[in-house]
Design a protein around this motif. Structure first.
Motif, PDB file in Angstrom:
ATOM      1  N   TYR A   1      12.017  -0.452 -57.041  1.00  0.00           N
ATOM      2  CA  TYR A   1      12.629   0.563 -56.175  1.00  0.00           C
ATOM      3  C   TYR A   1      14.088   0.790 -56.542  1.00  0.00           C
ATOM      4  CZ  TYR A   1      15.013   2.385 -52.056  1.00  0.00           C
ATOM      5  OH  TYR A   1      15.822   3.113 -51.229  1.00  0.00           O
ATOM      6  N   TYR A   2      14.826  -0.300 -56.714  1.00  0.00           N
ATOM      7  CA  TYR A   2      16.258  -0.163 -57.030  1.00  0.00           C
ATOM      8  C   TYR A   2      16.474   0.389 -58.433  1.00  0.00           C
ATOM      9  CZ  TYR A   2      17.002  -2.643 -52.696  1.00  0.00           C
ATOM     10  OH  TYR A   2      17.003  -2.977 -51.365  1.00  0.00           O
ATOM     11  N   ASP A   3      15.579   0.079 -59.348  1.00  0.00           N
ATOM     12  CA  ASP A   3      15.658   0.672 -60.692  1.00  0.00           C
ATOM     13  C   ASP A   3      15.468   2.189 -60.606  1.00  0.00           C
ATOM     14  OD1 ASP A   3      16.031  -1.809 -61.817  1.00  0.00           O
ATOM     15  OD2 ASP A   3      13.918  -2.075 -62.378  1.00  0.00           O
ATOM     16  N   ILE A   4      14.513   2.601 -59.789  1.00  0.00           N
ATOM     17  CA  ILE A   4      14.220   4.027 -59.631  1.00  0.00           C
ATOM     18  C   ILE A   4      15.396   4.756 -58.991  1.00  0.00           C
ATOM     19  CG2 ILE A   4      12.792   5.708 -58.394  1.00  0.00           C
ATOM     20  CD1 ILE A   4      10.450   3.690 -58.657  1.00  0.00           C
ATOM     21  N   ILE A   5      15.851   4.236 -57.872  1.00  0.00           N
ATOM     22  CA  ILE A   5      16.867   4.976 -57.119  1.00  0.00           C
ATOM     23  C   ILE A   5      18.214   4.978 -57.839  1.00  0.00           C
ATOM     24  CG2 ILE A   5      17.778   3.141 -55.622  1.00  0.00           C
ATOM     25  CD1 ILE A   5      17.410   5.215 -53.315  1.00  0.00           C
ATOM     26  N   SER A   6      18.530   3.888 -58.538  1.00  0.00           N
ATOM     27  CA  SER A   6      19.784   3.840 -59.284  1.00  0.00           C
ATOM     28  C   SER A   6      19.791   4.873 -60.402  1.00  0.00           C
ATOM     29  CB  SER A   6      20.002   2.435 -59.863  1.00  0.00           C
ATOM     30  OG  SER A   6      20.176   1.493 -58.832  1.00  0.00           O
ATOM     31  N   LYS A   7      18.657   5.023 -61.075  1.00  0.00           N
ATOM     32  CA  LYS A   7      18.572   6.017 -62.146  1.00  0.00           C
ATOM     33  C   LYS A   7      18.649   7.434 -61.589  1.00  0.00           C
ATOM     34  CE  LYS A   7      15.693   7.768 -65.930  1.00  0.00           C
ATOM     35  NZ  LYS A   7      16.894   8.248 -66.628  1.00  0.00           N
ATOM     36  N   LEU A   8      18.019   7.671 -60.448  1.00  0.00           N
ATOM     37  CA  LEU A   8      18.092   8.996 -59.831  1.00  0.00           C
ATOM     38  C   LEU A   8      19.539   9.384 -59.540  1.00  0.00           C
ATOM     39  CD1 LEU A   8      15.049   8.925 -57.371  1.00  0.00           C
ATOM     40  CD2 LEU A   8      15.324  10.424 -59.352  1.00  0.00           C
ATOM     41  N   TYR A   9      20.284   8.457 -58.966  1.00  0.00           N
ATOM     42  CA  TYR A   9      21.683   8.753 -58.665  1.00  0.00           C
ATOM     43  C   TYR A   9      22.505   8.904 -59.935  1.00  0.00           C
ATOM     44  CZ  TYR A   9      21.515   8.501 -53.613  1.00  0.00           C
ATOM     45  OH  TYR A   9      21.268   8.783 -52.305  1.00  0.00           O
ATOM     46  N   ALA A  10      22.232   8.085 -60.930  1.00  0.00           N
ATOM     47  CA  ALA A  10      22.945   8.192 -62.209  1.00  0.00           C
ATOM     48  C   ALA A  10      22.676   9.535 -62.873  1.00  0.00           C
ATOM     49  CB  ALA A  10      22.530   7.050 -63.137  1.00  0.00           C
ATOM     50  N   ASP A  11      21.484  10.080 -62.632  1.00  0.00           N
ATOM     51  CA  ASP A  11      21.109  11.368 -63.223  1.00  0.00           C
ATOM     52  C   ASP A  11      21.536  12.561 -62.368  1.00  0.00           C
ATOM     53  OD1 ASP A  11      20.031  10.037 -65.351  1.00  0.00           O
ATOM     54  OD2 ASP A  11      17.939  10.211 -64.691  1.00  0.00           O
ATOM     55  N   GLY A  12      22.241  12.302 -61.273  1.00  0.00           N
ATOM     56  CA  GLY A  12      22.790  13.401 -60.485  1.00  0.00           C
ATOM     57  C   GLY A  12      21.963  13.843 -59.296  1.00  0.00           C
ATOM     58  N   TYR A  13      20.990  13.037 -58.880  1.00  0.00           N
ATOM     59  CA  TYR A  13      20.157  13.388 -57.730  1.00  0.00           C
ATOM     60  C   TYR A  13      20.633  12.640 -56.482  1.00  0.00           C
ATOM     61  CZ  TYR A  13      16.974  15.288 -61.231  1.00  0.00           C
ATOM     62  OH  TYR A  13      16.440  16.014 -62.271  1.00  0.00           O
ATOM     63  N   THR A  14      20.321  13.201 -55.317  1.00  0.00           N
ATOM     64  CA  THR A  14      20.583  12.544 -54.037  1.00  0.00           C
ATOM     65  C   THR A  14      19.253  12.351 -53.320  1.00  0.00           C
ATOM     66  OG1 THR A  14      22.778  13.535 -53.837  1.00  0.00           O
ATOM     67  CG2 THR A  14      21.771  12.699 -51.824  1.00  0.00           C
ATOM     68  N   VAL A  15      19.010  11.138 -52.846  1.00  0.00           N
ATOM     69  CA  VAL A  15      17.759  10.820 -52.152  1.00  0.00           C
ATOM     70  C   VAL A  15      18.033  10.810 -50.650  1.00  0.00           C
ATOM     71  CG1 VAL A  15      15.896   9.149 -51.881  1.00  0.00           C
ATOM     72  CG2 VAL A  15      17.001   9.442 -54.119  1.00  0.00           C
ATOM     73  N   ILE A  16      17.285  11.615 -49.906  1.00  0.00           N
ATOM     74  CA  ILE A  16      17.543  11.787 -48.477  1.00  0.00           C
ATOM     75  C   ILE A  16      16.273  11.566 -47.655  1.00  0.00           C
ATOM     76  CG2 ILE A  16      18.387  13.364 -46.699  1.00  0.00           C
ATOM     77  CD1 ILE A  16      20.048  14.761 -48.761  1.00  0.00           C
ATOM     78  N   ASP A  17      16.388  10.744 -46.612  1.00  0.00           N
ATOM     79  CA  ASP A  17      15.273  10.503 -45.700  1.00  0.00           C
ATOM     80  C   ASP A  17      15.334  11.481 -44.520  1.00  0.00           C
ATOM     81  OD1 ASP A  17      13.963   8.443 -47.052  1.00  0.00           O
ATOM     82  OD2 ASP A  17      15.232   6.895 -46.170  1.00  0.00           O
ATOM     83  N   TRP A  18      15.142  10.990 -43.318  1.00  0.00           N
ATOM     84  CA  TRP A  18      15.189  11.800 -42.092  1.00  0.00           C
ATOM     85  C   TRP A  18      15.581  10.876 -40.950  1.00  0.00           C
ATOM     86  CZ3 TRP A  18      10.892  10.397 -44.847  1.00  0.00           C
ATOM     87  CH2 TRP A  18      10.057   9.442 -44.257  1.00  0.00           C
ATOM     88  N   ASN A  19      15.968  11.441 -39.826  1.00  0.00           N
ATOM     89  CA  ASN A  19      16.230  10.614 -38.638  1.00  0.00           C
ATOM     90  C   ASN A  19      15.524  11.142 -37.396  1.00  0.00           C
ATOM     91  OD1 ASN A  19      17.866  12.805 -37.993  1.00  0.00           O
ATOM     92  ND2 ASN A  19      19.781  11.737 -38.454  1.00  0.00           N
ATOM     93  N   VAL A  20      14.736  12.200 -37.558  1.00  0.00           N
ATOM     94  CA  VAL A  20      13.889  12.717 -36.479  1.00  0.00           C
ATOM     95  C   VAL A  20      12.505  12.974 -37.067  1.00  0.00           C
ATOM     96  CG1 VAL A  20      13.472  14.564 -34.816  1.00  0.00           C
ATOM     97  CG2 VAL A  20      15.818  13.770 -35.233  1.00  0.00           C
ATOM     98  N   ASP A  21      11.503  12.269 -36.558  1.00  0.00           N
ATOM     99  CA  ASP A  21      10.133  12.401 -37.067  1.00  0.00           C
ATOM    100  C   ASP A  21       9.278  13.119 -36.029  1.00  0.00           C
ATOM    101  OD1 ASP A  21       7.666  12.204 -38.244  1.00  0.00           O
ATOM    102  OD2 ASP A  21       7.689  10.025 -38.460  1.00  0.00           O
ATOM    103  N   THR A  22       8.754  14.294 -36.383  1.00  0.00           N
ATOM    104  CA  THR A  22       7.924  15.059 -35.450  1.00  0.00           C
ATOM    105  C   THR A  22       6.488  14.543 -35.391  1.00  0.00           C
ATOM    106  OG1 THR A  22       7.261  16.659 -37.143  1.00  0.00           O
ATOM    107  CG2 THR A  22       9.273  17.141 -35.894  1.00  0.00           C
ATOM    108  N   VAL A  23       6.114  13.692 -36.350  1.00  0.00           N
ATOM    109  CA  VAL A  23       4.748  13.145 -36.460  1.00  0.00           C
ATOM    110  C   VAL A  23       3.729  14.283 -36.537  1.00  0.00           C
ATOM    111  CG1 VAL A  23       3.226  11.293 -35.645  1.00  0.00           C
ATOM    112  CG2 VAL A  23       5.620  11.302 -34.937  1.00  0.00           C
ATOM    113  N   ASP A  24       4.090  15.345 -37.228  1.00  0.00           N
ATOM    114  CA  ASP A  24       3.192  16.499 -37.343  1.00  0.00           C
ATOM    115  C   ASP A  24       2.182  16.348 -38.463  1.00  0.00           C
ATOM    116  OD1 ASP A  24       5.010  16.651 -39.420  1.00  0.00           O
ATOM    117  OD2 ASP A  24       5.217  18.820 -39.334  1.00  0.00           O
ATOM    118  N   TYR A  25       2.259  15.241 -39.196  1.00  0.00           N
ATOM    119  CA  TYR A  25       1.356  15.033 -40.330  1.00  0.00           C
ATOM    120  C   TYR A  25      -0.045  14.601 -39.907  1.00  0.00           C
ATOM    121  CZ  TYR A  25       3.358  10.432 -39.399  1.00  0.00           C
ATOM    122  OH  TYR A  25       3.819   9.304 -38.775  1.00  0.00           O
TER     123      TYR A  25
END
Length: 306
Positions: free
Chosen positions: A207-231
Motif C-alpha cells: 500500500y505504501y509503495d503504491i501511494i508513495s509512487k502516486l504522490y511522486a508522480d503528481g497524483y492526489t489520493v482522496i477518500d470521503w468523510n460522508v458515506d451515503t451508503v447508496d452502493y
C-alpha cells in the motif's frame, strides 16, 4: 594660357589633397567603427556567458515560485474550509446511462462534481458511458481515476499489479478526452486498500509503495468523510438523502467545514440526488470540485507509515 594651365593644375592638386584627406578620415572612421564592433561582440559574448550561467538559476527560481504559489493556494483553501461550509459531491464506479441523468441534474442546478470512473464500466456501458465521459470534461466537472478493474484481489496483489491497472485506465481516459486526471480514489478507500494489500499481497508495505509512487508522480489520493451508503439497494432513496444531509451537517461542527460526499452511479442515487442537493444547500454549504492541493484534511491519504 599658361596662367590658366597653372590654375587648373593647382586646382587639381587641391582637389586631390582634399579627396585624400577625406579618404583618410573615412579610413580612420572605419577603423574606429571596427574597433567598436569588436568591443561590442566581446561584450555580447560576455553577456551570453552570464546568461548561460544564470538561465538554470532563473528556471529554478520560476519553478520555486510556482511551487510556492501552489502551497499558498493550498494554505488559503485550508483557511477557507475552516470558515466556509463546503460540500463536494463525488460519484464512484461510473460511467453509465445513470451518469447522464446525474449530469443533467447537476447542470440544472449549476453544480460541478467529481467523478471517479472505472474502465470496465465505461467499456460495458457502451455509447452512454462514452458520452458521459465527454460531458464530464466538457461541462466543467472533474474526471478522476478509480480503477480499470474494480477487483480487490487483483489490483492489491502487488504494486506492479496496481499500476498495470492504473496505467490502463489513465491511458483510456487520456485517449478519450486528451485530459490527464490527477485525482485518485482507491477502490473501497485507503483504509480498505491497506488491509487488502496485506490480505491479497501479503504485506501492507505494498500500500505504501503504491501511494508513495502516486504522490511522486503528481497524483492526489482522496477518500470521503460522508458515506451515503447508496452502493447497496437495501439502503433506499430516503436513507441516501438522510445519510448525505445528516453527514454533511456533522461537518459543520468540525475544524474543517467541508463534506466530501461519497455517492455511486446507481438508479437510487439519481432518484435521491436533487433532494441531497436541496438538503445540503439548506445547510448553507456551497458546492465545489476536488482539485489537486485544493482540499487538505485527513481525507487526503498519508504516504508515511504510522
Amino acid at each position: 594660357m599658361r596662367f590658366l594651365s597653372l590654375l587648373v593644375t593647382f586646382s587639381a592638386i587641391i582637389i586631390s589633397i582634399f579627396l585624400g584627406f577625406a579618404t583618410y578620415n573615412d579610413s580612420k572612421d572605419i577603423e574606429r567603427y571596427e574597433q567598436e564592433i569588436d568591443i561590442y561582440l566581446q561584450q555580447q559574448q560576455t553577456y551570453q556567458a552570464e546568461i548561460d550561467v544564470l538561465s538554470p538559476q532563473i528556471e529554478a527560481a520560476i519553478a520555486e515560485k510556482t511551487e510556492l504559489q501552489e502551497d499558498i493556494a493550498a494554505i488559503k483553501k485550508k483557511i477557507i474550509y475552516k470558515t466556509k461550509p463546503t460540500a463536494f459531491l463525488t460519484f464512484d464506479d461510473g460511467t453509465s446511462y445513470n451518469t447522464l441523468k446525474i449530469l443533467d441534474i447537476l447542470k440544472e442546478n449549476n453544480i460541478k462534481a467529481t467523478f471517479f470512473v472505472v474502465g470496465t464500466q465505461i467499456e460495458n456501458g457502451g455509447s452512454a458511458s462514452r458520452e458521459a465521459i465527454q460531458r464530464i470534461v466538457a461541462e466543467g466537472h472533474v474526471l478522476a481515476i478509480h480503477a480499470y478493474e474494480h477487483e480487490y484481489s487483483k489490483i492489491y496483489a502487488s504494486a506492479e499489479a496496481y499500476f498495470e491497472d492504473f496505467n490502463k485506465i489513465a491511458t483510456m481516459l487520456y485517449d478519450m478526452t486528451g485530459y490527464k486526471p490527477n485525482i485518485v480514489r482507491f477502490p473501497s478507500g485507503t483504509a480498505s486498500a491497506r488491509s487488502f494489500c496485506g490480505k491479497y499481497g501479503g504485506s501492507t508495505d505494498i500500500y505504501y509503495d503504491i501511494i508513495s509512487k502516486l504522490y511522486a508522480d503528481g497524483y492526489t489520493v482522496i477518500d470521503w468523510n460522508v458515506d451515503t451508503v447508496d452502493y447497496t439497494k437495501s439502503t433506499g432513496v430516503d436513507k441516501i438523502v438522510e445519510n448525505a444531509v445528516s453527514g454533511a451537517k456533522t461537518r459543520l461542527s468540525r475544524e474543517y467545514k467541508a463534506a466530501v460526499i461519497l455517492m455511486h452511479d446507481t438508479a437510487d442515487t439519481v432518484a435521491a440526488l436533487q433532494r441531497v442537493i436541496d438538503g445540503v444547500e439548506d445547510l448553507g454549504m456551497d458546492f465545489e470540485v476536488l482539485v489537486q492541493g485544493g482540499y487538505i484534511t485527513r481525507q487526503i491519504a498519508e504516504t508515511e507509515k504510522p
